[in-house]
Every structure is written in structure tokens, then in C-alpha cells.
Design a protein around this motif. Sequence first.
Motif, PDB file in Angstrom:
ATOM      1  N   ALA A  83       0.641  -1.183  -0.117  1.00  0.00           N
ATOM      2  CA  ALA A  83       0.035   0.166  -0.048  1.00  0.00           C
ATOM      3  C   ALA A  83       0.904   1.239  -0.024  1.00  0.00           C
ATOM      4  CB  ALA A  83      -0.965  -0.038   1.274  1.00  0.00           C
ATOM      5  N   GLU A  86      -0.799   3.918  -2.216  1.00  0.00           N
ATOM      6  CA  GLU A  86      -2.186   4.458  -1.637  1.00  0.00           C
ATOM      7  C   GLU A  86      -1.934   5.316  -0.705  1.00  0.00           C
ATOM      8  OE1 GLU A  86      -3.088   0.739  -4.003  1.00  0.00           O
ATOM      9  OE2 GLU A  86      -1.317   1.286  -2.736  1.00  0.00           O
ATOM     10  N   ASP A  87      -0.692   5.062   0.330  1.00  0.00           N
ATOM     11  CA  ASP A  87      -0.441   5.964   1.258  1.00  0.00           C
ATOM     12  C   ASP A  87      -0.212   7.273   0.793  1.00  0.00           C
ATOM     13  OD1 ASP A  87       0.501   6.455   4.254  1.00  0.00           O
ATOM     14  OD2 ASP A  87       2.316   6.913   2.999  1.00  0.00           O
ATOM     15  N   ALA A  90      -3.258   9.043  -0.268  1.00  0.00           N
ATOM     16  CA  ALA A  90      -4.027   9.524   0.702  1.00  0.00           C
ATOM     17  C   ALA A  90      -3.345  10.825   1.395  1.00  0.00           C
ATOM     18  CB  ALA A  90      -4.263   8.526   1.821  1.00  0.00           C
ATOM     19  N   ASP A  91      -2.218  10.663   1.510  1.00  0.00           N
ATOM     20  CA  ASP A  91      -1.693  11.927   2.275  1.00  0.00           C
ATOM     21  C   ASP A  91      -1.585  13.223   1.461  1.00  0.00           C
ATOM     22  OD1 ASP A  91      -0.791  10.463   4.283  1.00  0.00           O
ATOM     23  OD2 ASP A  91       1.247  10.031   3.991  1.00  0.00           O
ATOM     24  N   SER A 112       0.756  11.094  10.101  1.00  0.00           N
ATOM     25  CA  SER A 112       0.638   9.252   9.920  1.00  0.00           C
ATOM     26  C   SER A 112      -1.073   9.272   9.894  1.00  0.00           C
ATOM     27  CB  SER A 112       1.296   8.591  10.992  1.00  0.00           C
ATOM     28  OG  SER A 112       0.837   8.861  12.062  1.00  0.00           O
ATOM     29  N   ILE A 114      -4.890   9.827   8.722  1.00  0.00           N
ATOM     30  CA  ILE A 114      -5.634  10.058   7.626  1.00  0.00           C
ATOM     31  C   ILE A 114      -7.077  10.863   7.715  1.00  0.00           C
ATOM     32  CG2 ILE A 114      -6.843   7.740   7.768  1.00  0.00           C
ATOM     33  CD1 ILE A 114      -6.648   7.564   4.814  1.00  0.00           C
ATOM     34  N   ASP A 239       5.308  11.438  -1.100  1.00  0.00           N
ATOM     35  CA  ASP A 239       3.757  11.277  -1.130  1.00  0.00           C
ATOM     36  C   ASP A 239       3.258  11.693  -2.638  1.00  0.00           C
ATOM     37  OD1 ASP A 239       3.184  10.110   1.231  1.00  0.00           O
ATOM     38  OD2 ASP A 239       3.301  12.297   2.153  1.00  0.00           O
TER      39      ASP A 239
END
Length: 260
Positions: A83, A86-87, A90-91, A112, A114, A239
Motif C-alpha cells: 500500500a 495508496e499511502d 491519501a497523504d 501519519s 488519515i 507522497d
Amino acid sequence: MQFSDYIDDLARSTGFLSRLPMPARHFSGHDGSLSRAAGMFPAAGLIIALCPGLTILILSAFEANAALTAILALSLLIGVSGALHEDGLADSADALGARGGRQQMLEIMKDSRIGTYGVLALVTSFALRVTALTIIISVIGGWSAFLICLAVGSASRTAMVWHWTVLPQARQDGVAASVGAPEDRARTLALISGAALFVLLVTLASGLVTALLGLALLAAAAGSWTSLVRSKLGGHTGDTIGATQQICETVCLATLALLL
């Protein structure tokens, strides 16, 4: 460069982009830089996409439900990649969705936790990719879906290298800064090999016109996202590089599904 150097770079890039175990000898004495290894990101994308691709191929051979096959394949892809991207998505969504200046956005990316924008981005991305994969499997079958899975896995990681090289660093203490920027030779190798692999694989799966249109939309998505990041942050972060992969994968799968 010798052939063994390319193998080392492939192992290092695959190890960085996924949870797949790589032989320790490829990392012996290595300083952790990806400046040269980034050239093998497209090939690493093929390896990472191989497991979910084979899942599609095997389940389709047994005439499994297309939607369930797509969900299982995408879940496996997320597991293989840890992931990681994906991280980043999201960030990035949380940072760019928040009201505030550049520094506040960068601080949000380091958090960290979300937020709402991050959750919505992940849900939207997952839903679009599952729907697109379901359509692709249903319309052109498991073998062609397998080839498209490999093509998109490779091209979306090629887009990461492009985003990484055209923007300066937004900060000096992030993951992207610690592994170094791709060399010019690595960037050229990634862009050429990634585009060639995508066109070849998608052409085999669904024709040359579909391949060229898919590549054009993927490039447009990468360009639009990079322009947005430039205007908001002035440079890339780890990110935003990860988010580039997710955005391009989602847009590309959706485009190919619509073109079928």
C-alpha cells in the motif's frame, strides 16, 4: 553498464516499490540511492503486477465472477506493494484538500493520520479500478486483462519517474530526497522502456489505437497532476510521487475500460 548492473537496479527498484523479497547480494555495499535504479521502475512494475495479473488469468480460466476476480487481484496488488502508493495518494489528498499554505500542506503530509480527503481518494481510486478491471475482464477475457494489468503496472511507475525528475524537491528531509533524484540516463531509459512496454502489451490485448489513446490519457493525467503539485507545493515529495502512480493507474484502467 554491464548486464549485472541492470539486474542489481531491477532488484533494488522492485525491493523499494514492493514487499517482494529480493536477494541480499543486490544490496551489498549499496548506499540506498535510487538515482540509477529508477531507470528500471517500468520493469519493476511488470514484476509487481505479475501476481495480480496471474490471479486474473487463473480465475478467468475457471470462469470465476469478473467482479470478484477484480477485487481479489487488486487486493493482492495492494498487498504486494505494501500500500505504498495508496499511502502517498491519501497523504497528498489530505494535504492539497486542506486550506492553508505550502508549509501546512507539507506538515499534513508528514502526519501519519488519515483525513476525510484521504479516505475519499482511496475509496474512489479502489472503486474505479475494480469497476474498470471488471469491465476489462468481462469484455476481452482473462489473457488480455492479464496483459493490460502488466502494461498499466509498468506505465504507472514510469510516470513516477517523470514526476520525480521534472519537479524539484519540496523539502530536504523526505524519502524522495534521501534516495536521490533519477539520473538523466535513468529517466530516459524509464520513459522509453515504459512507453514501449505499454504500447506493445496493450496492442496485443486490444489493438494499437486503444494503446495509443490509453498512453495519451495516462500522460495527460501525469501532466495535470504534476502541474497541480507544482502550483501548490513548488516541488515533489515521496507522497506526490506515490500519488502519481495511483492517479495514472486509475485513469489508465478507466480509459481502457471505456475504450473497449
